[in-house]
Design an enzyme around this catalytic site. Structure first.
Site, mmCIF file in Angstrom:
data_model
loop_
_atom_site.group_PDB
_atom_site.id
_atom_site.type_symbol
_atom_site.label_atom_id
_atom_site.label_comp_id
_atom_site.label_asym_id
_atom_site.label_seq_id
_atom_site.Cartn_x
_atom_site.Cartn_y
_atom_site.Cartn_z
ATOM 1 N NE ARG A 53 54.326 4.853 22.698
ATOM 2 C CZ ARG A 53 53.258 4.973 23.446
ATOM 3 N NH1 ARG A 53 52.851 6.162 23.860
ATOM 4 N NH2 ARG A 53 52.529 3.932 23.801
ATOM 5 N N GLY A 54 52.029 4.682 19.878
ATOM 6 C CA GLY A 54 50.636 4.541 20.293
ATOM 7 C C GLY A 54 49.761 4.697 19.058
ATOM 8 N NE ARG A 90 55.966 1.213 15.700
ATOM 9 C CZ ARG A 90 55.598 1.237 16.992
ATOM 10 N NH1 ARG A 90 55.307 2.374 17.572
ATOM 11 N NH2 ARG A 90 55.529 0.122 17.684
ATOM 12 C CG ASP A 242 49.086 -1.121 18.896
ATOM 13 O OD1 ASP A 242 49.129 -1.620 20.042
ATOM 14 O OD2 ASP A 242 49.655 -0.068 18.585
ATOM 15 C CG ASN A 252 47.753 -3.389 23.680
ATOM 16 O OD1 ASN A 252 47.842 -2.327 23.038
ATOM 17 N ND2 ASN A 252 47.939 -3.416 24.988
HETATM 18 O O1 MRU Z 1 54.902 0.204 20.390
HETATM 19 P P1 MRU Z 1 53.929 1.239 20.883
HETATM 20 O O2 MRU Z 1 54.447 2.038 22.039
HETATM 21 O O3 MRU Z 1 53.422 2.106 19.766
HETATM 22 O O4 MRU Z 1 52.709 0.391 21.408
HETATM 23 C C1 MRU Z 1 51.581 1.054 21.929
HETATM 24 C C2 MRU Z 1 50.570 0.131 22.446
HETATM 25 O O5 MRU Z 1 50.663 -1.065 22.357
HETATM 26 C C3 MRU Z 1 49.353 0.764 23.003
HETATM 27 O O6 MRU Z 1 48.827 0.032 24.056
HETATM 28 C C4 MRU Z 1 48.342 0.822 21.862
HETATM 29 O O7 MRU Z 1 48.862 1.522 20.772
HETATM 30 C C5 MRU Z 1 47.113 1.469 22.252
HETATM 31 S S1 MRU Z 1 47.396 3.164 22.371
HETATM 32 C C6 MRU Z 1 46.024 3.984 22.731
#
Ligand code: MRU
Length: 365
Positions: A53-54, A90, A242, A252
């Site tokens: 994720r991220g 996603r 994101d 985010n």
């Molecule tokens: O739902 P996730 O864990 O994928 O969300 C991740 C985030 O919101 C991070 O802060 C974002 O992707 C930036 S990652 C460098």
């Protein structure tokens, strides 16, 4: 997991065997499990079930997913079909569509027989570029921490939300890149880590990687940030993102907006680390960013390690109470002090974004 992970990255392809390996982040911080990806379906599952994720890591995994699809079937139909599968995993992180568009544009020009090797090479390049982008953000962002360190006596307290670290990228991280650069520079820093309900990416992942890297940090419940800011215990906030719209609005992890509001009320600078693949110049404002809604069980249940060493999931909400689980929120550009990019720290507005990144291709697939 180490920070400077020449050996263990969040996603890596072994040059000798060609096997793509990820860290199963759903098992962190309790178990460090590496998982091979051998098909596009597995890559799509890894993204959807949040083994990875991220935003940047989602993009790199999607690129390898296309490459694995091409290895199985390099036809035009399979290339288009990989978007159907990967593109639905996603919705908020634009890096996924960015990576897919880049793969598709390069591969569509090639004959099917040339696609498997070219696809793997391009996925490798996308992963390597992500590392370079993060390093560049670190080099620019550390100046912000350095200037606070010069102004004040004592350590610099940085608050971050979710995990925008090495585990959200191929390596180093976006929001954490300036933090690691500050550590390397010998600056006295401490990080407040928002636990980040409902999935606890801060408590489980950011804490895990900061601990591994030797960064002084403290995990706090999500509601603590405002109190700390009022007490003068936060010098700056750095978060990841994101997707950033053309006007500088920032999507985010849910809860980011509240931190930005508290930061503004307390005069605390609020920075967002933004690699250019996370920029979506096709969207005029953050109102147009799709916000992922996830399953209610992430809210109604929590998992953790028992004293017996097993990982158990328990219900924390009355059976029958409805829950809502919005994965992300949008922080208006007016609350963002600046964007830490690979091309420098810039203002969160259309003029600055177009000046810095107008030469980049559209992000839409
Ligand atoms: O739902 P996730 O864990 O994928 O969300 C991740 C985030 O919101 C991070 O802060 C974002 O992707 C930036 S990652 C460098």
């Amino acid at each position: 997991m180490r920070r400077n992970t020449e050996t263990i990255r969040s996603i890596a392809r072994d040059p000798a065997t060609g096997i793509v390996t990820i860290i199963d982040q759903t098992q962190l911080p309790h178990r460090f499990v590496l998982v091979p990806l051998t098909s596009m379906a597995q890559a799509a599952h890894a993204i959807r079930a949040m083994l990875v994720r991220g935003a940047p890591l989602i993009g790199a995994t999607a690129a390898y997913g296309v490459a694995l699809a091409m290895r199985a079937d390099p036809s035009d139909g399979a290339l288009a079909g990989s978007l159907d599968v990967l593109g639905r995993t996603r919705p908020t992180a634009v890096n996924l569509m960015w990576a897919f568009a880049r793969m598709r544009d390069a591969l569509a020009r090639l004959s099917p027989s040339a696609r498997p090797d070219a696809a793997m090479a391009l996925a490798d390049a996308i992963a390597e570029e992500d590392v370079a982008l993060c390093r560049a953000m670190g080099a620019h962002g550390v100046a912000l921490i350095d200037s606070i360190a010069r102004r004040k006596a004592g350590r610099v307290n940085i608050l971050t939300h979710c995990n925008a670290g090495a585990l959200a990228t191929v390596d180093i991280g976006t929001a954490t890149a300036p933090i690691y650069a500050a550590l390397d520079k010998g600056l006295d820093i401490h990080v407040w880590v928002d636990e980040t309900r409902p999935r606890n990416q801060g408590a489980s992942l950011t804490a895990f990687e900061l601990l591994s890297a030797g960064v002084p940090h403290t995990v706090i419940p999500d509601n603590t940030g405002g109190h700390l800011m009022r007490q003068g215990l936060v010098d700056l906030v750095i978060v990841g993102t994101d997707r950033v719209a053309a006007n500088g609005d920032v999507a985010n992890k849910i809860g980011t907006y509240l931190k930005a509001l508290a930061a503004r009320d307390n005069g605390v600078p609020f920075y967002v680390a933004l690699p250019s693949p996370t920029l979506d110049l096709t969207l005029a404002s953050g109102d147009l960013i799709p916000i992922e809604e996830r399953g209610g069980e992430e809210v109604s249940h929590m998992s953790g390690l028992t004293a017996q060493g097993t990982i158990e999931t328990v219900r924390v909400v009355p059976d029958g109470s409805p829950v809502a689980n919005f994965g992300f929120d949008v922080t208006p550009a007016r609350l963002v002090t600046g964007l830490i990019t690979e091309r420098g720290v810039i203002a969160a507005n259309r003029t600055a974004l177009v000046a810095a990144f107008g030469d980049r291709e559209s992000r839409a697939a």
